[in-house]
Each structure stands twice: as structure tokens, then as C-alpha cells.
Design a protein around this motif. Structure first.
Motif, PDB file in Angstrom:
ATOM      1  N   ALA A 251      18.924 -12.212 -29.339  1.00  0.00           N
ATOM      2  CA  ALA A 251      19.806 -11.117 -28.926  1.00  0.00           C
ATOM      3  C   ALA A 251      21.208 -11.303 -29.506  1.00  0.00           C
ATOM      4  O   ALA A 251      21.846 -10.333 -29.938  1.00  0.00           O
ATOM      5  CB  ALA A 251      19.868 -11.040 -27.403  1.00  0.00           C
ATOM      6  N   PHE A 252      21.686 -12.546 -29.536  1.00  0.00           N
ATOM      7  CA  PHE A 252      23.014 -12.805 -30.098  1.00  0.00           C
ATOM      8  C   PHE A 252      23.050 -12.504 -31.595  1.00  0.00           C
ATOM      9  O   PHE A 252      24.020 -11.906 -32.101  1.00  0.00           O
ATOM     10  CB  PHE A 252      23.405 -14.265 -29.848  1.00  0.00           C
ATOM     11  N   LEU A 253      22.017 -12.893 -32.315  1.00  0.00           N
ATOM     12  CA  LEU A 253      21.989 -12.626 -33.758  1.00  0.00           C
ATOM     13  C   LEU A 253      21.925 -11.126 -34.032  1.00  0.00           C
ATOM     14  O   LEU A 253      22.576 -10.629 -34.966  1.00  0.00           O
ATOM     15  CB  LEU A 253      20.790 -13.342 -34.394  1.00  0.00           C
ATOM     16  N   TYR A 254      21.156 -10.392 -33.229  1.00  0.00           N
ATOM     17  CA  TYR A 254      21.102  -8.942 -33.421  1.00  0.00           C
ATOM     18  C   TYR A 254      22.436  -8.299 -33.059  1.00  0.00           C
ATOM     19  O   TYR A 254      22.896  -7.369 -33.744  1.00  0.00           O
ATOM     20  CB  TYR A 254      19.987  -8.349 -32.565  1.00  0.00           C
ATOM     21  N   LEU A 255      23.077  -8.790 -32.001  1.00  0.00           N
ATOM     22  CA  LEU A 255      24.402  -8.290 -31.644  1.00  0.00           C
ATOM     23  C   LEU A 255      25.414  -8.596 -32.735  1.00  0.00           C
ATOM     24  O   LEU A 255      26.283  -7.763 -33.047  1.00  0.00           O
ATOM     25  CB  LEU A 255      24.840  -8.911 -30.314  1.00  0.00           C
ATOM     26  N   LEU A 256      25.302  -9.772 -33.347  1.00  0.00           N
ATOM     27  CA  LEU A 256      26.193 -10.134 -34.445  1.00  0.00           C
ATOM     28  C   LEU A 256      25.971  -9.209 -35.639  1.00  0.00           C
ATOM     29  O   LEU A 256      26.938  -8.784 -36.305  1.00  0.00           O
ATOM     30  CB  LEU A 256      25.954 -11.593 -34.838  1.00  0.00           C
ATOM     31  N   LYS A 257      24.727  -8.872 -35.916  1.00  0.00           N
ATOM     32  CA  LYS A 257      24.431  -7.947 -37.008  1.00  0.00           C
ATOM     33  C   LYS A 257      25.043  -6.573 -36.745  1.00  0.00           C
ATOM     34  O   LYS A 257      25.656  -5.962 -37.636  1.00  0.00           O
ATOM     35  CB  LYS A 257      22.918  -7.828 -37.185  1.00  0.00           C
ATOM     36  N   LEU A 258      24.874  -6.069 -35.512  1.00  0.00           N
ATOM     37  CA  LEU A 258      25.460  -4.776 -35.171  1.00  0.00           C
ATOM     38  C   LEU A 258      26.980  -4.808 -35.289  1.00  0.00           C
ATOM     39  O   LEU A 258      27.598  -3.863 -35.808  1.00  0.00           O
ATOM     40  CB  LEU A 258      25.064  -4.379 -33.747  1.00  0.00           C
ATOM     41  N   SER A 259      27.588  -5.890 -34.820  1.00  0.00           N
ATOM     42  CA  SER A 259      29.047  -5.963 -34.804  1.00  0.00           C
ATOM     43  C   SER A 259      29.631  -6.127 -36.199  1.00  0.00           C
ATOM     44  O   SER A 259      30.773  -5.717 -36.445  1.00  0.00           O
ATOM     45  CB  SER A 259      29.499  -7.127 -33.907  1.00  0.00           C
ATOM     46  N   CYS A 260      28.870  -6.710 -37.105  1.00  0.00           N
ATOM     47  CA  CYS A 260      29.382  -6.944 -38.462  1.00  0.00           C
ATOM     48  C   CYS A 260      29.116  -5.762 -39.395  1.00  0.00           C
ATOM     49  O   CYS A 260      29.984  -5.397 -40.205  1.00  0.00           O
ATOM     50  CB  CYS A 260      28.756  -8.211 -39.049  1.00  0.00           C
ATOM     51  N   PHE A 261      27.951  -5.162 -39.293  1.00  0.00           N
ATOM     52  CA  PHE A 261      27.551  -4.148 -40.268  1.00  0.00           C
ATOM     53  C   PHE A 261      27.502  -2.734 -39.690  1.00  0.00           C
ATOM     54  O   PHE A 261      27.533  -1.770 -40.457  1.00  0.00           O
ATOM     55  CB  PHE A 261      26.180  -4.498 -40.853  1.00  0.00           C
ATOM     56  N   HIS A 262      27.400  -2.601 -38.365  1.00  0.00           N
ATOM     57  CA  HIS A 262      27.350  -1.273 -37.738  1.00  0.00           C
ATOM     58  C   HIS A 262      28.289  -1.261 -36.538  1.00  0.00           C
ATOM     59  O   HIS A 262      27.906  -0.863 -35.444  1.00  0.00           O
ATOM     60  CB  HIS A 262      25.923  -0.943 -37.300  1.00  0.00           C
ATOM     61  N   THR A 263      29.533  -1.666 -36.764  1.00  0.00           N
ATOM     62  CA  THR A 263      30.463  -1.903 -35.666  1.00  0.00           C
ATOM     63  C   THR A 263      30.690  -0.664 -34.816  1.00  0.00           C
ATOM     64  O   THR A 263      30.704  -0.727 -33.591  1.00  0.00           O
ATOM     65  CB  THR A 263      31.812  -2.393 -36.219  1.00  0.00           C
ATOM     66  N   TRP A 264      30.868   0.486 -35.458  1.00  0.00           N
ATOM     67  CA  TRP A 264      31.251   1.700 -34.731  1.00  0.00           C
ATOM     68  C   TRP A 264      30.087   2.686 -34.633  1.00  0.00           C
ATOM     69  O   TRP A 264      30.314   3.880 -34.523  1.00  0.00           O
ATOM     70  CB  TRP A 264      32.448   2.362 -35.423  1.00  0.00           C
ATOM     71  N   MET A 265      28.873   2.192 -34.655  1.00  0.00           N
ATOM     72  CA  MET A 265      27.717   3.077 -34.633  1.00  0.00           C
ATOM     73  C   MET A 265      27.641   3.884 -33.336  1.00  0.00           C
ATOM     74  O   MET A 265      27.185   5.039 -33.320  1.00  0.00           O
ATOM     75  CB  MET A 265      26.433   2.252 -34.811  1.00  0.00           C
ATOM     76  N   PHE A 266      28.083   3.310 -32.217  1.00  0.00           N
ATOM     77  CA  PHE A 266      27.994   3.987 -30.930  1.00  0.00           C
ATOM     78  C   PHE A 266      29.319   4.604 -30.496  1.00  0.00           C
ATOM     79  O   PHE A 266      29.451   5.021 -29.343  1.00  0.00           O
ATOM     80  CB  PHE A 266      27.517   3.003 -29.851  1.00  0.00           C
ATOM     81  N   VAL A 267      30.302   4.678 -31.409  1.00  0.00           N
ATOM     82  CA  VAL A 267      31.595   5.272 -31.082  1.00  0.00           C
ATOM     83  C   VAL A 267      31.629   6.696 -31.627  1.00  0.00           C
ATOM     84  O   VAL A 267      31.467   6.898 -32.829  1.00  0.00           O
ATOM     85  CB  VAL A 267      32.755   4.448 -31.681  1.00  0.00           C
ATOM     86  N   PRO A 268      31.827   7.712 -30.786  1.00  0.00           N
ATOM     87  CA  PRO A 268      31.877   9.096 -31.284  1.00  0.00           C
ATOM     88  C   PRO A 268      33.096   9.326 -32.163  1.00  0.00           C
ATOM     89  O   PRO A 268      34.146   8.691 -31.987  1.00  0.00           O
ATOM     90  CB  PRO A 268      31.938   9.935 -30.008  1.00  0.00           C
ATOM     91  N   CYS A 269      32.955  10.248 -33.101  1.00  0.00           N
ATOM     92  CA  CYS A 269      34.050  10.520 -34.045  1.00  0.00           C
ATOM     93  C   CYS A 269      35.300  11.010 -33.326  1.00  0.00           C
ATOM     94  O   CYS A 269      36.428  10.681 -33.734  1.00  0.00           O
ATOM     95  CB  CYS A 269      33.596  11.557 -35.075  1.00  0.00           C
ATOM     96  N   GLU A 270      35.131  11.808 -32.260  1.00  0.00           N
ATOM     97  CA  GLU A 270      36.289  12.355 -31.553  1.00  0.00           C
ATOM     98  C   GLU A 270      37.135  11.280 -30.895  1.00  0.00           C
ATOM     99  O   GLU A 270      38.308  11.509 -30.590  1.00  0.00           O
ATOM    100  CB  GLU A 270      35.823  13.364 -30.491  1.00  0.00           C
ATOM    101  N   ASN A 271      36.541  10.116 -30.650  1.00  0.00           N
ATOM    102  CA  ASN A 271      37.304   9.062 -29.987  1.00  0.00           C
ATOM    103  C   ASN A 271      38.232   8.326 -30.938  1.00  0.00           C
ATOM    104  O   ASN A 271      38.948   7.417 -30.516  1.00  0.00           O
ATOM    105  CB  ASN A 271      36.354   8.066 -29.306  1.00  0.00           C
ATOM    106  N   TRP A 272      38.210   8.679 -32.221  1.00  0.00           N
ATOM    107  CA  TRP A 272      39.182   8.135 -33.171  1.00  0.00           C
ATOM    108  C   TRP A 272      40.416   9.033 -33.261  1.00  0.00           C
ATOM    109  O   TRP A 272      41.294   8.804 -34.086  1.00  0.00           O
ATOM    110  CB  TRP A 272      38.553   7.980 -34.553  1.00  0.00           C
ATOM    111  N   ILE A 273      40.464  10.050 -32.415  1.00  0.00           N
ATOM    112  CA  ILE A 273      41.632  10.928 -32.316  1.00  0.00           C
ATOM    113  C   ILE A 273      42.332  10.633 -30.996  1.00  0.00           C
ATOM    114  O   ILE A 273      41.690  10.555 -29.943  1.00  0.00           O
ATOM    115  CB  ILE A 273      41.213  12.416 -32.372  1.00  0.00           C
TER     116      ILE A 273
END
Length: 433
Positions: A251-273
């Protein structure tokens, strides 16, 4: 040999006793090291340990983020940008926190699904404490979703807190009290930040109670058999403890992969405003793990009815431990009808998660109604199937038949609720006039 020398030998002998058998360590030893676990548990039982690992990850990563976050409406969004761009490995730590929340909910849903499938809900204390943990996790996640103070965060706070206005008499005043004024602002952000920081530690206390109740009643197993003799049990260490560590590492290795290569995958575009109270996003949606309950919320023609259904969607899980007790404590693993009902329920939840991400227009608004009816219809049919199955055992089923009769009646009310025209549906406010 002198007595003093013999006494010294005795003291040296006492020091040879393993540390885990001394003092407070002996309590931990009975709860972890020598805790008896059924020999036939499968990989679905390891998600409980994964949930503990994810809670630890959220607390640690959240602590580091709190050292740079500024809980002010003028600086909260900028502090998040500062963490992402200027703080050393700040984006990675925030990725651990954001993606860790998604994995936390994923593991929790799998954990609950395993409990329903294998009949683990028969351990009432463990099940109810788990429901409390689920509610606390949902509340903590919502509070944290507001803190970045982006467009989606701000309007999610406005929409969700406004739902409390449906509470009779107390609703409007309660909303003003939570806001700290007449709109979402500085007082709201400060209170949400304080609550978001303290809630994980409350969850830790409930987790300790949850695990204590589990160890008191004993772990369940895929066969649903109770073994008082202990023949089919073995110590938690080293087999299961090492397996838990292996799954936590994966689980840690998969979380590390998400955080390194898909960091903002679950962040909606509107939340960057940055949050703007004068501009409403075109489509307000929560995080993916709330989409199914968001679909239930918006399926009702009135706001009060949607809030009631949303609360009932969580409380419906509390019906599961009220099943008849027999010498066989299993679930649906040996019931073809039970399997069909369970996987239909899971499929419907996945469908509602997708529907919740779509605009509230036709045909999606019509599909949310069907999905909500199927969700609530699952429980009386599932309980009825268990009641029919209980006929094979010599148990007193009188109270249980009353239970699923009442549940079926409530489900019929929910279904008929959608048959009326919206203009004829009464809300809580209508009874106060």
C-alpha cells in the motif's frame, strides 16, 4: 552457595523473562503477539490493518502540512501554493495526504463489504464502533476538503453546511453558529481547521475501542464457524503480523507511486482557483468517495427529503447486526441468492458513484432515483433472505420477523416518496407552519 548469591541468581533469572511478558507489555502481548486468529482467514481480512496504516499516514502527513498552512481566508490558498512550490518535498507530502485519503476510503469500503459478505456484522459491538469510525472519517474528510479554500472547497462548505437548515427549529440558528456569521468566512475556516486537526485523534480512541471489542469477541473467519476449543486458531505473530507488514508495504509503494506520478489526480480543476464568493462553479461535486451518497442526496425532490435519505443511507448499515443468531455465524458466502443480492448492491453503488459525478440533468437525475430505490431496497430483501435461511435452524425468529417487516414498510415509504409529484411532497418546514 550463599543465600545472597542465590538471590542474585534469581534476579538474573527474572531478567531472562521476555520483555513482552512484563508489566504493560504483557497487555500488548495478549492483544497482538499471542492473539489467537483463525487459521483460514483470507486476504480480505488484512484491510483492517491497512486502515490503521492509512490513519497513521494521514496523521503524520497532516502534521507536516499544518506547520506551513495558514488558516486565513486571505492566505489559506496561497499557503497551499507555497507548500506545493517552495517547501522542500511539500508537494510529495501533500500528495501523500490527498491520495492517502482516497486510499483510506477505498480500503474502508472494501472492509465494510467484506463484513457484509462474510457476516461479520453479527459482532454488534465491533460493527457499531466501525460505523462510528466511518462517520468520523467522512466528517474529517469533509473538513479537510474545505481547508485549501479553492472554488470547489468554498462552495462545498456552503452547500453541505446549508443542509443543516432542514433541521426543524434549530436548523437556521445552527447554520449561523457553524458559519460564525451570516456566510462562510474566516470564523468557518478557523473552526474547520481546528476540528480537522483534532478529529483524527478522536478516531484513534475509537479505533482502540474497535480493536478491543474485536479481541474480546474474537475474529471471524470465511467459514463463519465458531471454534471455542481453539484448535483452528494460531497466534497472530509471526505469520499474520508479517503478512500485515507486507500488505502495508504494498500500500505504501502504491501510495508513493500515486504521490510521485499522479499527485493531483483526485483534485478537481476548480480547486486550483482561489475561492470567490461571487462566482459559482458550473458543476459542484464532492470527492469521488462521496459521490454515491451525493447521488442519494440529490435524488430527492426536496432538500429536507434528500438530507433524510442521506442520513438513512448510513443508518441502514446499523440494521445488519440485528440478524438471528445461530450456531453458524456466516454471511452470504454459501448463499447463491445472497451473493446475487450483494454483488447487485455493489454494482449499484459503483453506478451511483458514476452518476454522482454527472450534471444534475436528465437522464442522470432520473437514474439517481432508480439507484436510490435499489440501494434502500437491498436491505429488506437481504434481511428477508437471512430470515428464510434462519428457518433451517431452531431459533426464535419472532422479533426478527418484526424487524424485517418494519424495514420493508420503511422501504415502501421510501419508494412511494418518489411516486408523488414534487409539489405534493412535504418537507420538515411544512409541518412547522
Amino acid at each position: 552457595m550463599p543465600c545472597l548469591r542465590q538471590g542474585e541468581l534469581c534476579n538474573w533469572g527474572s531478567l531472562m523473562i521476555p520483555l513482552r511478558h512484563r508489566g504493560l507489555f504483557s497487555i500488548l502481548n495478549k492483544s497482538v503477539w499471542d492473539y489467537k486468529v483463525p487459521v483460514n482467514i483470507n486476504n480480505w481480512w488484512y484491510f483492517g490493518s491497512l486502515l490503521g496504516f492509512m490513519l497513521l499516514n494521514q496523521i503524520i502527513s497532516g502534521f507536516f502540512l499544518s506547520t506551513y498552512y495558514v488558516a486565513h481566508v486571505d492566505h489559506a490558498f496561497d499557503s497551499i501554493v507555497h507548500i506545493n512550490r517552495d517547501v522542500y518535498m511539500g508537494a510529495l507530502v501533500r500528495g501523500f495526504h490527498i491520495n492517502g485519503a482516497s486510499l483510506f476510503f477505498l480500503f474502508m469500503y472494501i472492509h465494510i463489504g467484506r463484513g457484509i459478505y462474510y457476516g461479520c456484522y453479527r459482532q454488534a459491538g465491533v460493527w457499531y464502533s466501525g460505523i462510528i469510525l466511518m462517520v468520523l472519517l467522512m466528517a474529517t474528510s469533509f473538513l479537510g476538503y474545505v481547508l485549501p479554500w479553492g472554488q470547489m472547497s468554498y462552495w462545498a462548505a456552503v452547500v453541505i453546511t446549508s443542509l443543516l437548515s432542514t433541521i426543524p427549529y434549530l436548523g437556521p440558528g445552527l447554520v449561523d453558529w457553524i458559519w460564525g456569521g451570516y456566510s462562510v468566512g474566516q470564523a468557518t475556516l478557523t473552526r474547520f481547521y481546528s476540528l480537522h486537526f483534532i478529529m483524527p485523534f478522536i478516531m484513534v480512541i475509537v479505533v482502540i475501542i474497535h480493536v478491543g471489542l474485536l479481541h474480546e469477541s474474537g475474529s471471524s473467519n470465511p467459514l463463519g464457524l465458531y471454534d471455542p476449543s481453539g484448535v483452528g486458531m494460531r497466534s497472530f505473530h509471526p505469520l499474520y503480523s508479517c503478512t500485515d507488514l507486507f500488505f502495508c508495504l504494498v500500500a505504501f509503494l502504491y501510495l508513493l507511486k500515486l504521490s510521485c506520478f499522479h499527485t493531483w489526480m483526485f483534485v478537481p480543476c476548480e480547486n486550483w482557483i482561489k475561492a470567490d464568493p461571487m462566482t459559482t462553479p458550473k458543476h459542484i461535486t464532492p470527492e469521488w468517495y462521496f459521490l454515491w451518497i451525493y447521488a442519494i442526496l440529490r435524488s430527492a425532490p426536496t432538500k429536507g427529503g434528500g438530507v433524510a435519505l442521506m442520513i438513512l443511507a448510513i443508518l441502514a448499515l446499523a440494521l445488519m447486526p440485528l440478524t438471528p443468531l445461530t450456531h453458524w455465524q456466516g454471511g452470504t458466502q454459501f448463499s447463491p441468492v445472497g451473493k446475487m443480492l450483494f454483488f447487485s448492491w455493489v454494482t449499484n453503488l459503483l453506478f451511483m458513484t458514476w452518476i454522482g459525478s454527472q450534471p444534475a440533468t436528465w437522464p442522470y437525475s432520473y437514474e439517481t432515483v432508480k439507484g436510490t430505490i435499489i440501494y434502500f431496497g437491498f436491505y429488506p430483501v437481504f434481511l428477508m433472505n437471512l430470515a428464510i435461511k434462519a428457518n433451517k435452524f431452531s431459533v426464535n425468529k419472532y422479533n426478527y420477523y418484526k424487524l424485517w417487516t418494519i424495514t420493508f414498510f420503511v422501504s415502501c415509504l421510501v419508494c412511494s416518496y418518489y411516486l408523488f409529484d414534487p409539489s405534493y411532497v412535504l418537507t420538515f418546514e411544512d409541518f412547522l407552519l
